[in-house]
Design a protein around this motif. Structure first.
Motif, PDB file in Angstrom:
ATOM      1  N   MET A  83      31.058   3.966   7.267  1.00 56.14           N
ATOM      2  CA  MET A  83      31.961   5.089   6.973  1.00 56.14           C
ATOM      3  C   MET A  83      33.115   4.642   6.092  1.00 56.14           C
ATOM      4  O   MET A  83      33.646   3.555   6.263  1.00 56.14           O
ATOM      5  CB  MET A  83      32.521   5.655   8.280  1.00 56.14           C
ATOM      6  N   GLY A  84      33.524   5.483   5.159  1.00 52.85           N
ATOM      7  CA  GLY A  84      34.619   5.139   4.267  1.00 52.85           C
ATOM      8  C   GLY A  84      35.965   5.364   4.939  1.00 52.85           C
ATOM      9  O   GLY A  84      36.047   5.837   6.082  1.00 52.85           O
ATOM     10  N   ALA A  85      37.035   5.012   4.220  1.00 43.22           N
ATOM     11  CA  ALA A  85      38.379   5.132   4.774  1.00 43.22           C
ATOM     12  C   ALA A  85      38.710   6.594   5.086  1.00 43.22           C
ATOM     13  O   ALA A  85      39.332   6.890   6.112  1.00 43.22           O
ATOM     14  CB  ALA A  85      39.384   4.550   3.786  1.00 43.22           C
ATOM     15  N   ILE A  86      38.271   7.502   4.211  1.00 44.95           N
ATOM     16  CA  ILE A  86      38.583   8.924   4.426  1.00 44.95           C
ATOM     17  C   ILE A  86      37.885   9.410   5.690  1.00 44.95           C
ATOM     18  O   ILE A  86      38.478  10.082   6.536  1.00 44.95           O
ATOM     19  CB  ILE A  86      38.152   9.773   3.208  1.00 44.95           C
ATOM     20  N   VAL A 106      49.166  20.798  15.850  1.00 45.64           N
ATOM     21  CA  VAL A 106      47.708  20.879  15.685  1.00 45.64           C
ATOM     22  C   VAL A 106      47.366  21.541  14.344  1.00 45.64           C
ATOM     23  O   VAL A 106      46.468  21.093  13.634  1.00 45.64           O
ATOM     24  CB  VAL A 106      47.056  21.637  16.875  1.00 45.64           C
ATOM     25  N   GLY A 107      48.117  22.578  13.976  1.00 45.10           N
ATOM     26  CA  GLY A 107      47.889  23.250  12.686  1.00 45.10           C
ATOM     27  C   GLY A 107      48.023  22.262  11.529  1.00 45.10           C
ATOM     28  O   GLY A 107      47.204  22.247  10.612  1.00 45.10           O
ATOM     29  N   ARG A 108      49.061  21.419  11.618  1.00 50.34           N
ATOM     30  CA  ARG A 108      49.269  20.437  10.542  1.00 50.34           C
ATOM     31  C   ARG A 108      48.146  19.415  10.512  1.00 50.34           C
ATOM     32  O   ARG A 108      47.701  18.993   9.446  1.00 50.34           O
ATOM     33  CB  ARG A 108      50.616  19.732  10.717  1.00 50.34           C
ATOM     34  N   LEU A 109      47.685  19.012  11.702  1.00 51.01           N
ATOM     35  CA  LEU A 109      46.575  18.037  11.753  1.00 51.01           C
ATOM     36  C   LEU A 109      45.321  18.634  11.115  1.00 51.01           C
ATOM     37  O   LEU A 109      44.618  17.977  10.346  1.00 51.01           O
ATOM     38  CB  LEU A 109      46.281  17.632  13.206  1.00 51.01           C
ATOM     39  N   LYS A 110      45.063  19.920  11.392  1.00 50.61           N
ATOM     40  CA  LYS A 110      43.888  20.575  10.803  1.00 50.61           C
ATOM     41  C   LYS A 110      44.035  20.654   9.288  1.00 50.61           C
ATOM     42  O   LYS A 110      43.059  20.500   8.543  1.00 50.61           O
ATOM     43  CB  LYS A 110      43.693  21.971  11.402  1.00 50.61           C
ATOM     44  N   ALA A 111      45.266  20.920   8.843  1.00 53.67           N
ATOM     45  CA  ALA A 111      45.519  20.967   7.397  1.00 53.67           C
ATOM     46  C   ALA A 111      45.269  19.599   6.770  1.00 53.67           C
ATOM     47  O   ALA A 111      44.683  19.482   5.698  1.00 53.67           O
ATOM     48  CB  ALA A 111      46.947  21.434   7.127  1.00 53.67           C
ATOM     49  N   LYS A 112      45.707  18.536   7.475  1.00 46.90           N
ATOM     50  CA  LYS A 112      45.483  17.160   6.965  1.00 46.90           C
ATOM     51  C   LYS A 112      43.985  16.905   6.784  1.00 46.90           C
ATOM     52  O   LYS A 112      43.561  16.325   5.778  1.00 46.90           O
ATOM     53  CB  LYS A 112      46.042  16.123   7.951  1.00 46.90           C
ATOM     54  N   ILE A 113      43.187  17.352   7.770  1.00 44.49           N
ATOM     55  CA  ILE A 113      41.726  17.151   7.667  1.00 44.49           C
ATOM     56  C   ILE A 113      41.180  17.896   6.452  1.00 44.49           C
ATOM     57  O   ILE A 113      40.383  17.358   5.681  1.00 44.49           O
ATOM     58  CB  ILE A 113      41.015  17.627   8.960  1.00 44.49           C
ATOM     59  N   ALA A 114      41.639  19.143   6.261  1.00 46.77           N
ATOM     60  CA  ALA A 114      41.146  19.926   5.124  1.00 46.77           C
ATOM     61  C   ALA A 114      41.486  19.239   3.804  1.00 46.77           C
ATOM     62  O   ALA A 114      40.661  19.190   2.882  1.00 46.77           O
ATOM     63  CB  ALA A 114      41.730  21.343   5.166  1.00 46.77           C
ATOM     64  N   VAL A 115      42.705  18.684   3.719  1.00 49.69           N
ATOM     65  CA  VAL A 115      43.121  18.005   2.487  1.00 49.69           C
ATOM     66  C   VAL A 115      42.264  16.751   2.265  1.00 49.69           C
ATOM     67  O   VAL A 115      41.804  16.475   1.155  1.00 49.69           O
ATOM     68  CB  VAL A 115      44.626  17.641   2.545  1.00 49.69           C
ATOM     69  N   LEU A 116      41.977  16.019   3.350  1.00 50.10           N
ATOM     70  CA  LEU A 116      41.135  14.811   3.231  1.00 50.10           C
ATOM     71  C   LEU A 116      39.710  15.179   2.793  1.00 50.10           C
ATOM     72  O   LEU A 116      39.097  14.489   1.986  1.00 50.10           O
ATOM     73  CB  LEU A 116      41.089  14.059   4.564  1.00 50.10           C
ATOM     74  N   ARG A 117      39.207  16.295   3.311  1.00 50.34           N
ATOM     75  CA  ARG A 117      37.850  16.713   2.919  1.00 50.34           C
ATOM     76  C   ARG A 117      37.803  17.091   1.441  1.00 50.34           C
ATOM     77  O   ARG A 117      36.836  16.798   0.747  1.00 50.34           O
ATOM     78  CB  ARG A 117      37.375  17.892   3.770  1.00 50.34           C
ATOM     79  N   LEU A 118      38.865  17.749   0.976  1.00 48.47           N
ATOM     80  CA  LEU A 118      38.928  18.099  -0.454  1.00 48.47           C
ATOM     81  C   LEU A 118      38.894  16.820  -1.289  1.00 48.47           C
ATOM     82  O   LEU A 118      38.206  16.727  -2.295  1.00 48.47           O
ATOM     83  CB  LEU A 118      40.209  18.886  -0.769  1.00 48.47           C
ATOM     84  N   GLU A 119      39.646  15.836  -0.827  1.00 54.84           N
ATOM     85  CA  GLU A 119      39.714  14.550  -1.521  1.00 54.84           C
ATOM     86  C   GLU A 119      38.327  13.889  -1.543  1.00 54.84           C
ATOM     87  O   GLU A 119      37.866  13.384  -2.566  1.00 54.84           O
ATOM     88  CB  GLU A 119      40.737  13.666  -0.781  1.00 54.84           C
TER      89      GLU A 119
END
Ligand code: GTP
Ligand code: MG
Length: 371
Positions: free
Chosen positions: A1-4, A28-41
């Protein structure tokens, strides 16, 4: 698995461990947003790294395209063959189908393309199995037909797999508009009372997307997930239906617990090999695709009732013109409409007029041109 991947797994774990309540919902909302941003990346890297995966070549054809999505061996290929007559190998072992196989179903004048696909497995959205290919075909379809059988009833995980890839089924786009601006910070406006997150939490999520100056207008009592969908921006909204196959192997007393497990989603029971439940399945498919029939009436002649033009609900005169000889579109002046979409019989309308099922339409062309 990669770093992301590791980072996403770590945050998912943190969300699981956090007890969800009013005090933690912002976090929790911010954590979900962080995941979405990482997935975009991750998506961005996958595209630029040449890692676009195997190409697939299915040309969309017919009036609409339906993607068959399900775990291996639930009977997707058997269903395609019995529903459309297209040959797709079926066998009693998993991963029989390795490419996308199209078939065509005719239903009351509409041609419906059905795509048989490799079975979906957990992790598909990150590229496991032929996951990426399946997901990209599903993303581009007009309807998803989920197929389960009684030994593969984990509908939630199937849905979650598509959701991770930005596919939203049987939902409409959130009524939220985010506009970035030069200065002024993040301003939150809502036309309804927000009960699922407060203005501060909205702002927290928006900032996770590196937006520090923006107007956010919420026209519904949205969830953090809906706001994240709007900010991530690459979501598709597709209708879906759910069928449980191999109904011939399901005893009558086994049905209620299956319905209970899948509730509140509507379930159709079918048997692909015995062609049971096909009538209802076809009707559900056609209903979900929302076909409308338009009768074209040349000026001074009766309408062509034998061969309607098949369009979809929400289509307009402009969409109709696409399907008529190009001269008509080129010299279009207006259209006359009789039927449910007209305020009165023979109403004159323009290109952006939305049509309704069984409307009769006459195209009026500019003087001096022939059509
Ligand atoms: N009893 C019964 N068996 C079925 C039915 N439909 C399919 N099968 C059997 O289930 C097995 C798997 O069928 P396939 O059509 O290959 O399944 P698939 O979903 O395409 O599988 P993959 O391509 O591997 O993902 C085969 O042995 C079929 O004969 C059904 O309605 N009833
Ligand atoms: Mg198959």
């Amino acid at each position: 698995m990669g770093a992301i991947e590791d980072e996403i797994a770590r945050i998912e774990e943190e969300i699981r461990k956090t007890h969800y309540n009013k005090a933690t919902q912002g976090h929790v909302g911010r954590l979900k947003a962080k995941i979405a941003v990482l997935r975009l990346e991750r998506e961005k890297r996958a595209r630029s790294g040449g890692g676009s995966g195997p190409g697939y070549a299915v040309r969309k054809s017919g009036h609409a395209t339906v993607a068959l999505v399900g775990y291996p061996s639930v009977g997707k290929s058997t269903l395609l063959t019995h529903l459309t007559g297209a040959e797709s190998e079926a066998a009693a072992y998993e991963f029989t189908t390795t490419t996308i196989i199209p078939g065509m179903l005719s239903w009351r004048g509409a041609a419906i393309q059905i795509l048989d696909m490799p079975g979906l497995i957990p992790g598909a959205s990150t590229g496991r199995g032929r996951g990426r290919e399946v997901i990209s075909v599903a993303r581009n379809s007009d309807l998803i037909l989920f197929l389960l059988d009684k030994t593969h009833l984990e509908f939630r995980s199937l849905l979650a797999e598509l959701e991770r890839a930005g596919i939203r089924t049987n939902q409409r786009p959130p009524r939220i508009v985010v506009t970035s601006k030069e200065r002024g910070g993040v301003e939150v406006h809502s036309t309804v009372r927000l009960t699922k997150m407060d203005a501060e939490q909205v702002e927290g999520i928006v900032r996770e997307f590196h937006l520090h100056n923006a107007d956010v207008v919420l026209r519904e009592d949205a969830t953090p997930e809906q706001l994240i969908d709007v900010l991530a921006g690459n979501r598709v909204y597709i209708p879906a239906i759910l069928a449980v196959n191999k109904a011939d192997l399901i005893a009558p007393n086994e049905r209620p617990p299956i319905l209970h497990q899948l509730s509140p989603t509507k379930v159709l029971f079918v048997s692909a090999s015995r062609e049971q439940g096909f009538q209802e399945l076809k009707e559900e498919i056609a209903d979900a695709l929302a076909f409308i029939r338009i009768y074209v009436k040349p000026p001074g002649q009766p309408p062509d009732l034998a061969e309607p033009v098949i369009l979809r609900r929400g289509n307009t005169i402009a969409d109709l013109l696409q399907r008529l000889p190009p001269e008509l579109g080129a010299s279009f002046r207006s259209a006359l409409v009789w039927g449910k979409s007209a305020k009165f019989p023979g109403q004159t309308v323009g290109r952006d007029h939305p049509l309704a099922d069984q409307d009769i339409v006459t195209v009026v062309v500019q003087r001096g041109t022939k059509a």
